[in-house]
Write an enzyme that holds these catalytic residues in place. Structure first.
Site, PDB file in Angstrom:
ATOM      1  N   GLU A   1      -1.663   5.411   3.229  1.00  0.00           N
ATOM      2  CA  GLU A   1      -1.611   3.741   2.751  1.00  0.00           C
ATOM      3  C   GLU A   1      -3.164   3.511   2.455  1.00  0.00           C
ATOM      4  O   GLU A   1      -3.563   2.600   1.617  1.00  0.00           O
ATOM      5  CB  GLU A   1      -1.172   2.916   3.672  1.00  0.00           C
ATOM      6  CG  GLU A   1       0.323   3.050   3.783  1.00  0.00           C
ATOM      7  CD  GLU A   1       0.948   4.186   4.638  1.00  0.00           C
ATOM      8  OE1 GLU A   1       0.018   4.863   5.225  1.00  0.00           O
ATOM      9  OE2 GLU A   1       2.223   4.211   4.879  1.00  0.00           O
TER      10      GLU A   1
ATOM     11  N   ARG B   1       3.457   8.063   9.152  1.00  0.00           N
ATOM     12  CA  ARG B   1       2.894   9.515   9.052  1.00  0.00           C
ATOM     13  C   ARG B   1       2.183  10.086   9.880  1.00  0.00           C
ATOM     14  O   ARG B   1       2.260  11.089  10.372  1.00  0.00           O
ATOM     15  CB  ARG B   1       2.743   9.601   7.365  1.00  0.00           C
ATOM     16  CG  ARG B   1       3.834  10.144   6.597  1.00  0.00           C
ATOM     17  CD  ARG B   1       3.252   9.796   5.172  1.00  0.00           C
ATOM     18  NE  ARG B   1       4.613   9.531   4.580  1.00  0.00           N
ATOM     19  CZ  ARG B   1       5.445  10.220   3.604  1.00  0.00           C
ATOM     20  NH1 ARG B   1       5.187  11.491   3.461  1.00  0.00           N
ATOM     21  NH2 ARG B   1       6.327   9.574   3.161  1.00  0.00           N
TER      22      ARG B   1
ATOM     23  N   HIS C   1      13.875   4.163  12.227  1.00  0.00           N
ATOM     24  CA  HIS C   1      13.548   4.327  10.866  1.00  0.00           C
ATOM     25  C   HIS C   1      14.532   5.482  10.477  1.00  0.00           C
ATOM     26  O   HIS C   1      14.777   6.344  11.229  1.00  0.00           O
ATOM     27  CB  HIS C   1      11.926   4.764  10.727  1.00  0.00           C
ATOM     28  CG  HIS C   1      11.451   4.904   9.315  1.00  0.00           C
ATOM     29  ND1 HIS C   1      11.852   5.816   8.455  1.00  0.00           N
ATOM     30  CD2 HIS C   1      10.779   3.941   8.486  1.00  0.00           C
ATOM     31  CE1 HIS C   1      11.298   5.609   7.349  1.00  0.00           C
ATOM     32  NE2 HIS C   1      10.567   4.511   7.417  1.00  0.00           N
TER      33      HIS C   1
ATOM     34  N   HIS D   1       7.165   4.718  12.684  1.00  0.00           N
ATOM     35  CA  HIS D   1       7.550   5.523  11.818  1.00  0.00           C
ATOM     36  C   HIS D   1       6.157   5.938  10.864  1.00  0.00           C
ATOM     37  O   HIS D   1       6.432   6.768   9.901  1.00  0.00           O
ATOM     38  CB  HIS D   1       8.129   4.725  10.634  1.00  0.00           C
ATOM     39  CG  HIS D   1       7.538   3.875   9.867  1.00  0.00           C
ATOM     40  ND1 HIS D   1       7.209   2.204  10.261  1.00  0.00           N
ATOM     41  CD2 HIS D   1       6.835   3.773   8.660  1.00  0.00           C
ATOM     42  CE1 HIS D   1       6.417   1.677   9.677  1.00  0.00           C
ATOM     43  NE2 HIS D   1       6.190   2.470   8.258  1.00  0.00           N
TER      44      HIS D   1
ATOM     45  N   ASP E   1       0.802  -1.238   0.080  1.00  0.00           N
ATOM     46  CA  ASP E   1       0.150   0.146  -0.045  1.00  0.00           C
ATOM     47  C   ASP E   1       0.913   1.283  -0.156  1.00  0.00           C
ATOM     48  O   ASP E   1       0.280   2.245   0.352  1.00  0.00           O
ATOM     49  CB  ASP E   1      -0.843   0.003   1.171  1.00  0.00           C
ATOM     50  CG  ASP E   1      -0.132  -0.114   2.609  1.00  0.00           C
ATOM     51  OD1 ASP E   1       1.071   0.044   2.489  1.00  0.00           O
ATOM     52  OD2 ASP E   1      -0.836  -0.675   3.722  1.00  0.00           O
TER      53      ASP E   1
ATOM     54  N   GLU F   1      -1.150  -8.772  -1.117  1.00  0.00           N
ATOM     55  CA  GLU F   1      -1.664  -8.298   0.143  1.00  0.00           C
ATOM     56  C   GLU F   1      -2.796  -7.204  -0.260  1.00  0.00           C
ATOM     57  O   GLU F   1      -2.814  -6.166   0.089  1.00  0.00           O
ATOM     58  CB  GLU F   1      -0.361  -7.452   0.809  1.00  0.00           C
ATOM     59  CG  GLU F   1      -0.787  -7.298   2.216  1.00  0.00           C
ATOM     60  CD  GLU F   1       0.284  -6.641   3.166  1.00  0.00           C
ATOM     61  OE1 GLU F   1       0.413  -5.298   3.014  1.00  0.00           O
ATOM     62  OE2 GLU F   1       1.229  -7.247   3.216  1.00  0.00           O
TER      63      GLU F   1
HETATM   64  C1  UD1 Z   1       7.056   4.413   3.475  1.00  0.00           C
HETATM   65  C2  UD1 Z   1       5.641   4.085   3.249  1.00  0.00           C
HETATM   66  C3  UD1 Z   1       5.010   3.406   4.118  1.00  0.00           C
HETATM   67  C4  UD1 Z   1       5.696   2.430   4.693  1.00  0.00           C
HETATM   68  C5  UD1 Z   1       7.101   2.648   4.948  1.00  0.00           C
HETATM   69  C6  UD1 Z   1       8.053   1.243   5.455  1.00  0.00           C
HETATM   70  C7  UD1 Z   1       4.481   5.608   1.697  1.00  0.00           C
HETATM   71  C8  UD1 Z   1       3.637   7.037   1.564  1.00  0.00           C
HETATM   72  N1  UD1 Z   1       4.842   5.255   2.811  1.00  0.00           N
HETATM   73  O1  UD1 Z   1       7.198   5.261   4.301  1.00  0.00           O
HETATM   74  O2  UD1 Z   1       3.481   2.798   3.643  1.00  0.00           O
HETATM   75  O3  UD1 Z   1       5.139   1.776   5.782  1.00  0.00           O
HETATM   76  O4  UD1 Z   1       7.769   3.417   3.882  1.00  0.00           O
HETATM   77  O5  UD1 Z   1       9.285   1.730   5.868  1.00  0.00           O
HETATM   78  O6  UD1 Z   1       4.680   5.311   0.670  1.00  0.00           O
HETATM   79  N2  UD1 Z   1      14.605   7.652   4.599  1.00  0.00           N
HETATM   80  C9  UD1 Z   1      15.859   7.528   4.110  1.00  0.00           C
HETATM   81  N3  UD1 Z   1      16.361   6.246   3.656  1.00  0.00           N
HETATM   82  C10 UD1 Z   1      15.556   5.383   3.180  1.00  0.00           C
HETATM   83  C11 UD1 Z   1      14.301   5.678   3.728  1.00  0.00           C
HETATM   84  C12 UD1 Z   1      13.745   6.736   4.172  1.00  0.00           C
HETATM   85  O7  UD1 Z   1      16.640   8.311   4.716  1.00  0.00           O
HETATM   86  O8  UD1 Z   1      16.171   4.426   3.216  1.00  0.00           O
HETATM   87  C13 UD1 Z   1      14.192   8.998   5.110  1.00  0.00           C
HETATM   88  C14 UD1 Z   1      14.059  10.274   4.121  1.00  0.00           C
HETATM   89  O9  UD1 Z   1      14.308  11.365   5.059  1.00  0.00           O
HETATM   90  C15 UD1 Z   1      12.595   9.986   3.623  1.00  0.00           C
HETATM   91  C16 UD1 Z   1      11.893   9.820   4.908  1.00  0.00           C
HETATM   92  O10 UD1 Z   1      12.800   8.823   5.368  1.00  0.00           O
HETATM   93  O11 UD1 Z   1      12.196  11.326   3.296  1.00  0.00           O
HETATM   94  C17 UD1 Z   1      10.443   8.969   4.585  1.00  0.00           C
HETATM   95  O12 UD1 Z   1      10.601   8.316   3.602  1.00  0.00           O
HETATM   96  P1  UD1 Z   1       9.448   7.696   2.635  1.00  0.00           P
HETATM   97  O13 UD1 Z   1       9.591   6.584   1.804  1.00  0.00           O
HETATM   98  O14 UD1 Z   1       8.784   8.979   1.936  1.00  0.00           O
HETATM   99  O15 UD1 Z   1       8.212   7.279   3.815  1.00  0.00           O
HETATM  100  P2  UD1 Z   1       8.254   6.255   4.988  1.00  0.00           P
HETATM  101  O16 UD1 Z   1       7.946   6.984   6.009  1.00  0.00           O
HETATM  102  O17 UD1 Z   1       9.496   5.736   5.015  1.00  0.00           O
HETATM  103  N1  UDP Z   2      12.473  -4.426   9.558  1.00  0.00           N
HETATM  104  C1  UDP Z   2      13.701  -4.610   9.493  1.00  0.00           C
HETATM  105  N2  UDP Z   2      14.649  -3.693  10.205  1.00  0.00           N
HETATM  106  C2  UDP Z   2      14.206  -3.160  11.011  1.00  0.00           C
HETATM  107  C3  UDP Z   2      12.721  -2.813  11.095  1.00  0.00           C
HETATM  108  C4  UDP Z   2      11.913  -3.635  10.555  1.00  0.00           C
HETATM  109  O1  UDP Z   2      14.076  -5.338   8.660  1.00  0.00           O
HETATM  110  O2  UDP Z   2      14.953  -2.199  11.681  1.00  0.00           O
HETATM  111  C5  UDP Z   2      11.252  -5.238   8.969  1.00  0.00           C
HETATM  112  C6  UDP Z   2      10.348  -6.132   9.845  1.00  0.00           C
HETATM  113  O3  UDP Z   2      10.853  -7.500   9.808  1.00  0.00           O
HETATM  114  C7  UDP Z   2       9.141  -6.162   8.623  1.00  0.00           C
HETATM  115  C8  UDP Z   2       9.272  -4.862   8.006  1.00  0.00           C
HETATM  116  O4  UDP Z   2      10.541  -4.632   8.163  1.00  0.00           O
HETATM  117  O5  UDP Z   2       9.365  -7.156   7.909  1.00  0.00           O
HETATM  118  C9  UDP Z   2       8.386  -4.075   8.175  1.00  0.00           C
HETATM  119  O6  UDP Z   2       8.449  -2.804   7.685  1.00  0.00           O
HETATM  120  P1  UDP Z   2       8.077  -1.336   8.236  1.00  0.00           P
HETATM  121  O7  UDP Z   2       7.764  -1.443   9.577  1.00  0.00           O
HETATM  122  O8  UDP Z   2       9.253  -0.265   8.022  1.00  0.00           O
HETATM  123  O9  UDP Z   2       6.832  -0.879   7.185  1.00  0.00           O
HETATM  124  P2  UDP Z   2       5.305  -1.501   7.294  1.00  0.00           P
HETATM  125  O10 UDP Z   2       5.315  -2.930   7.322  1.00  0.00           O
HETATM  126  O11 UDP Z   2       4.742  -0.614   8.502  1.00  0.00           O
HETATM  127  O12 UDP Z   2       4.669  -1.003   5.997  1.00  0.00           O
END
Ligand code: UD1
Ligand code: UDP
Length: 367
Positions: A131, A210, A241, A208, A95, A117
């Site tokens: 999401e 939003r 995160h 993490h 999502d 999913e």
């Molecule tokens: C995204 C997804 C969320 C999912 C999550 C998993 C959307 C809108 N959200 O949220 O559904 O649960 O991923 O973790 O698609 N950042 C880094 N390095 C990385 C990743 C993120 O620095 O490898 C930082 C950046 O500053 C970035 C911020 O995290 O701007 C947010 O990342 P983003 O992909 O926009 O949203 P998530 O909160 O990670």
């Molecule tokens: N996970 C990981 N390292 C971490 C935290 C989570 O590998 O430090 C894995 C966890 O086992 C799960 C997935 O990441 O499979 C969940 O991701 P996240 O919580 O970022 O996203 P969501 O599931 O909420 O979309």
């Protein structure tokens, strides 16, 4: 069958990996992997573990990226890849914004979509945000809906999707989990080897979402701080995160505390092994709500709604919201009442039997 597999974030990569692996060994499939790079470090960690080398990497990530930026970057990049590859179908998982963009890009070129999913719903368009909207929008465009649970299937039927287009498969997260947990696992991060998992009560924390950024996260962190300060046997591990806001919001509560360990995001293997050893989990993550029940770990879900009620009905998860008092009360009950703890700490598998990837591949071949 040529399948264009599109993903962009950590959880999508973990849950798509078993399908990529299944297709790689089946001569009926020609999998083509395209990553958007919505996540960078957190995605690369997973690609390495599962040894997946993407055929395409749009590399769109930039710090502080907005939803519009991710959507338009992924949409434009995927247009070219779909034109070049002309796949029989496009597969997406979950999502995130990558998923929504992938579905829209496929729809624009009239490529059939398989959604892994499918059918998770909270009923509140703004929770989780964005999401819940992504899921609903993607379902409208999808040809094959791969529903992890019966409830997910029912949600799709209620929205008018045809019964023949919905396949009950379980969640591929359980397929992935099967291969990871090992009682003799040695962590690279030595602190995790040194923790006393038997005598101390180790809480694993992640956050993490939003919609939790801001006051809700402050309440969560303040509650965790209270739980630690009230009981000397409690320690917390918090793999944070990469979002800098999570760091900013947690530092005032956790920085310098000798029993709260803030770490970088952990690789998938150490993370799941840590989960299997901890006392219980506090999280707003989706995937972790699915993994913890399979490992028999109680989970306090710090969100107002969940699209994963199965863990709650099975008794392993509790939805506690984001108010400090409720989180502290639920945490203390688990820490102080062995009966309450025992009731929640049992392994159940409402999210599948570990064969979801195979079932998805079979359904795709049937057309
Ligand atoms: C995204 C997804 C969320 C999912 C999550 C998993 C959307 C809108 N959200 O949220 O559904 O649960 O991923 O973790 O698609 N950042 C880094 N390095 C990385 C990743 C993120 O620095 O490898 C930082 C950046 O500053 C970035 C911020 O995290 O701007 C947010 O990342 P983003 O992909 O926009 O949203 P998530 O909160 O990670
Ligand atoms: N996970 C990981 N390292 C971490 C935290 C989570 O590998 O430090 C894995 C966890 O086992 C799960 C997935 O990441 O499979 C969940 O991701 P996240 O919580 O970022 O996203 P969501 O599931 O909420 O979309």
């Amino acid at each position: 069958m040529k399948v264009l597999i599109v993903f962009g974030t950590r959880p999508e990569a973990i849950k798509m990996a078993p399908i990529v692996k299944e297709m790689e060994k089946d001569p009926n499939f020609q999998p083509v992997v395209a990553v958007t790079g919505q996540h960078r470090q957190m995605l690369d960690q997973v690609l390495e573990i599962f040894q997946i080398e993407p055929d395409y990497d749009l590399d769109i990530f930039k710090p502080g990226q907005s939803l519009t930026y991710i959507t338009s970057g992924a949409l434009e990049g995927l247009e070219g890849i779909i034109s070049m590859e002309n796949p029989d179908c496009l597969l997406i998982q979950g999502d995130t914004t990558t998923v929504f963009s992938g579905a829209l890009a496929a729809f624009y070129q009239q490529v059939r979509i398989g959604h892994v999913e499918a059918g998770l719903r909270t009923g509140n368009l703004y929770s989780p945000y964005p999401e819940e909207a992504n899921r609903r929008l993607v379902s409208v465009l999808t040809h094959w809906h791969f529903a992890p649970t019966e409830k997910n299937r029912e949600n799709l039927l209620k929205e008018g999707h045809r019964e023949e287009s919905i396949f009950l498969t379980g969640n591929t997260v359980i397929d992935a989990l099967k291969y990871t947990v090992d009682p003799d696992y040695q962590f690279e991060e030595d602190l995790l080897n040194r923790l006393d998992y038997d005598k101390k009560k180790i809480i694993l924390l992640t956050s993490h979402r939003r919609e939790n950024l801001g006051k809700p996260m402050e309440e969560i962190f303040s509650a965790v701080r209270d739980l630690v300060d009230q009981d000397e046997d409690v320690e917390v591990v918090f793999p944070r995160h990469k979002n800098p806001r999570v760091r900013e919001l947690s530092d005032p509560f956790f920085k310098g505390h000798d029993r709260i360990h803030c770490l970088e995001p952990l690789d998938y293997l150490p993370f799941t092994n840590l989960m299997s050893r901890c006392y219980f989990v506090i999280t707003d993550s989706g995937g972790i709500q699915e993994e913890a029940p399979a490992l028999g770990k109680p989970v306090l879900v710090v969100r107002r709604e969940t699209e994963r009620p199965e863990g709650i009905e099975a008794g392993t998860a509790k939805l506690v919201g984001t108010e400090k008092d409720r989180i502290v009360a639920a945490g203390r009950e688990l820490l102080e009442n062995p009966e309450a703890y025992k009731k929640m700490a049992h392994a159940v598998n409402p999210y599948g039997d570990g064969h979801a990837a195979k079932k998805i591949c079979q359904a795709l071949l049937r057309g």
